[in-house]
Structures are given as C-alpha cells and as structure tokens.
Design a protein around this motif. Structure first.
Motif, PDB file in Angstrom:
ATOM      1  N   GLY A  46       0.497  -0.803   0.404  1.00 58.10           N
ATOM      2  CA  GLY A  46      -0.185  -0.137  -0.296  1.00 58.10           C
ATOM      3  C   GLY A  46       0.621   1.112  -0.240  1.00 58.10           C
ATOM      4  N   GLY A  47       2.039   1.511  -0.436  1.00 54.03           N
ATOM      5  CA  GLY A  47       3.114   2.184  -0.094  1.00 54.03           C
ATOM      6  C   GLY A  47       3.181   3.074  -1.421  1.00 54.03           C
ATOM      7  N   PHE A  48       2.224   2.907  -2.611  1.00 54.60           N
ATOM      8  CA  PHE A  48       2.209   3.766  -3.586  1.00 54.60           C
ATOM      9  C   PHE A  48       1.320   4.933  -4.521  1.00 54.60           C
ATOM     10  N   ASP A  49       1.781   5.524  -4.862  1.00 58.22           N
ATOM     11  CA  ASP A  49       0.261   6.095  -4.873  1.00 58.22           C
ATOM     12  C   ASP A  49      -0.091   5.965  -7.016  1.00 58.22           C
ATOM     13  N   ALA A  50       0.926   4.820  -7.622  1.00 54.86           N
ATOM     14  CA  ALA A  50       1.010   4.483  -8.772  1.00 54.86           C
ATOM     15  C   ALA A  50       1.744   3.748  -8.780  1.00 54.86           C
ATOM     16  N   ALA A  51       1.288   2.969 -10.445  1.00 52.94           N
ATOM     17  CA  ALA A  51       2.614   2.164 -10.953  1.00 52.94           C
ATOM     18  C   ALA A  51       2.454   1.833 -12.229  1.00 52.94           C
ATOM     19  N   THR A  52       2.974   1.497 -13.348  1.00 55.72           N
ATOM     20  CA  THR A  52       3.002   0.740 -14.111  1.00 55.72           C
ATOM     21  C   THR A  52       3.850  -0.164 -14.836  1.00 55.72           C
ATOM     22  N   CYS A  53       3.730  -1.251 -15.786  1.00 57.27           N
ATOM     23  CA  CYS A  53       4.217  -2.293 -15.729  1.00 57.27           C
ATOM     24  C   CYS A  53       4.138  -2.385 -17.517  1.00 57.27           C
ATOM     25  N   PHE A  54       5.668  -2.182 -17.550  1.00 58.11           N
ATOM     26  CA  PHE A  54       6.129  -2.214 -18.948  1.00 58.11           C
ATOM     27  C   PHE A  54       6.761  -3.157 -20.255  1.00 58.11           C
ATOM     28  N   ASN A  55       5.914  -4.286 -20.615  1.00 58.81           N
ATOM     29  CA  ASN A  55       6.478  -5.583 -21.184  1.00 58.81           C
ATOM     30  C   ASN A  55       6.869  -6.421 -20.636  1.00 58.81           C
ATOM     31  N   VAL A  56       5.960  -6.742 -19.590  1.00 60.95           N
ATOM     32  CA  VAL A  56       5.981  -8.616 -18.212  1.00 60.95           C
ATOM     33  C   VAL A  56       5.596  -9.001 -18.923  1.00 60.95           C
ATOM     34  N   MET A  57       4.608  -9.226 -18.532  1.00 63.08           N
ATOM     35  CA  MET A  57       3.789 -10.056 -18.816  1.00 63.08           C
ATOM     36  C   MET A  57       3.913 -10.803 -19.614  1.00 63.08           C
ATOM     37  N   HIS A  58       4.091 -10.676 -20.936  1.00 66.98           N
ATOM     38  CA  HIS A  58       4.287 -11.646 -21.332  1.00 66.98           C
ATOM     39  C   HIS A  58       4.583 -12.703 -21.583  1.00 66.98           C
ATOM     40  N   PHE A  59       6.296 -12.256 -21.099  1.00 64.37           N
ATOM     41  CA  PHE A  59       6.876 -13.054 -20.731  1.00 64.37           C
ATOM     42  C   PHE A  59       6.356 -14.766 -19.447  1.00 64.37           C
TER      43      PHE A  59
END
Length: 167
Positions: A46-59
């Motif tokens: 719960g310590g983050f106000d936003a997140a990104t995830c770029f080009n990870v899940m397809h692996f």
C-alpha cells in the motif's frame, strides 16, 4: 519531489539502469529513483500512489504467474491508485493474429532487420511469448482487484490499459 521506485529483476538490468551513461542522460526525476533488485512481491504493501508495468506479462505463463504479478502490484498500491499496463498481447489463434504479426515483421524490415533475423525473431517469439488476448488481460486485471480498466493505446500487437486499484 515525490519518490519513485523502479524494480529490476536481474543484476544486469540493475547495472544498466545505474550506469553513469544512463544516469547522466536521465531526467532528474529518474536520477532520484530508488532502484530495487528483486520482485514486486518484495515491496511494501500500500505504499505507492501509482504503478506501471511495461513489457513484462507476456514473458509469464498464464498458469497463475500473470495473475500473481498483478495481485502483487495491486497489493503495493494505495486504494484508487492508477495502474498503467503496456503489453505485447493477442489471441494466437484469432483471425487477425497472423496479419498483425506480418505487419509487425514488415516494421522490423523497414528498420533494417534482415530476413534471417526476422525469421529467428519470429521463432524466439513463438517459443518464448505467452500470449493473452485483450479479454484475458481485462479478466486478469479484474481478478487482481483493478477496476475501470480501459485500453488507451493499440499498435499492431501492443496495447496499453489504464485502471485503478479497487478502493
């Protein structure tokens, strides 16, 4: 200035991110980021106000690993925090997949990739990418307690979605 955290899973990617060349050319906001060698599951809840995830899940295979990653990201976000996901995606057996892949291959050809390189690239993708359709990505986001997800970008086999962690 607000704090930023970037996660690097491998020592090599952490070294690249902290190299003098990378540091010197990075905007100030990036230079002050906390770099973590590890996994999302290692971060505080719960310590983050936003997140990104770029080009990870397809692996990641769709055997619970994709869902686990998204749940870990959601766990780290404050309620209502935005999340941006950018992914190579598609329905491998869908009617337009081969057409989109051919267009993507043409893009690489235009940028100088030779035919043998493109064939090797295709073989690597066929072997190492764990495709998920847009419907499956939306299902995974909902399953990780993200809400109001919508795709805001699409280019060939890439897409990007924005959502918020449920309150």
């Amino acid at each position: 200035m607000s704090s930023r955290t970037a996660i690097r899973r491998t020592p090599a990617s952490l070294r690249r991110a902290t190299s003098p060349a990378s540091h010197a050319s990075a905007p100030r906001a990036v230079r002050v980021a906390r770099l973590v060698h590890g996994h999302v599951s290692d971060l505080e809840e719960g310590g983050f106000d936003a997140a990104t995830c770029f080009n990870v899940m397809h692996f990641l295979p769709d055997d619970g690993a994709k869902q686990s990653l998204l749940r870990d990201i959601a766990r780290c976000l404050a309620p209502g925090a935005p999340f941006l996901l950018f992914e190579l995606h598609g329905d491998r057996d869908g009617p337009r997949f081969d057409e989109l892949f051919t267009a993507w291959s043409r893009y690489w050809e235009i940028h100088g990739m030779q035919e043998a390189e493109r064939a090797a690239f295709r073989a690597k993708i066929d072997e190492g990418i764990h495709w998920a359709s847009e419907a499956r990505i939306l299902e995974l986001l909902a399953g990780a307690r993200f809400e109001d997800a919508w795709r805001y970008y699409r280019a060939l086999l890439y897409g990007a979605w924005i959502s918020r962690r449920a309150r």
